[in-house]
Design a protein around this motif. Structure first.
Motif, short mmCIF file in Angstrom:
data_model
loop_
_atom_site.label_atom_id
_atom_site.label_comp_id
_atom_site.label_asym_id
_atom_site.label_seq_id
_atom_site.Cartn_x
_atom_site.Cartn_y
_atom_site.Cartn_z
N VAL A 1 13.28 66.44 21.53
CA VAL A 1 12.97 66.95 22.87
C VAL A 1 12.24 68.28 22.70
O VAL A 1 12.62 69.10 21.86
N ARG A 2 11.21 68.46 23.52
CA ARG A 2 10.48 69.73 23.52
C ARG A 2 10.89 70.52 24.76
O ARG A 2 10.91 70.00 25.86
N TYR B 1 20.10 58.14 23.53
CA TYR B 1 19.52 59.47 23.45
C TYR B 1 18.10 59.36 22.91
O TYR B 1 17.68 58.30 22.45
#
Length: 158
Positions: free
Chosen positions: A31-32, A27
């Motif tokens: 995150v955006r 992973y």
């Protein structure tokens, strides 16, 4: 909090953002999506070293659990800074914090443990640090970490 910047507030509190820890699985750590940052679960690790392992309430005190939660919160802010090109002042607000405490079946002070992170966020971010939260427990966590915390943070649009 006055007009002091977030980075300035960290300095005033004598805090430094730690180096970001690498994921220990398949992973990414952050995150955006639009103006939201989703930070994956952070452990109480500094420079890759797990500082608190074991069950809170059995192996560790509530105060140690709170310190573990503070380290998790600093790691979250460190990932935000790295995503925002080290501009931590880009934070518009902390939206939600999700915390899991490694504990036994009879433990019931999850909220007290997670207060360590919530109070750090408030001290550093002021009103921007106000957030919704969930505090739960688990019979085990990866690497036997004492606490794991993830967060959703709103940033100013690029």
């Amino acid at each position: 909090m006055s007009k002091t910047t977030i980075s300035g507030r960290l300095r005033e509190l004598g805090l430094e953002l730690p180096e970001t820890n690498q994921p220990r699985g398949a992973y990414v750590p952050i995150v955006r999506a639009g103006d939201l940052l989703f930070v994956a679960g952070q452990a109480p690790r500094l420079n890759g070293v797990l500082k608190y392992a074991g069950k809170v309430g059995r192996d560790l005190s509530i105060e140690q659990g709170q310190d573990a939660a503070r380290i998790c919160a600093l790691n979250i802010l460190g990932h935000v800074a790295s995503m925002c090109d080290d501009d931590i002042d880009n934070i518009a607000g902390l939206v939600r914090v999700n915390g899991v405490v490694n504990c036994g079946d009879d433990f019931d002070a999850h909220s007290k443990v997670l207060d360590g992170a919530s109070e750090l966020f408030a001290a550093v971010l002021g009103d921007k640090g106000r957030h919704a939260r969930i505090a739960t427990g688990a019979s085990s966590l990866p690497s036997q970490m004492a606490v794991e915390i993830e967060a959703t943070i709103q940033v100013r649009p690029k």
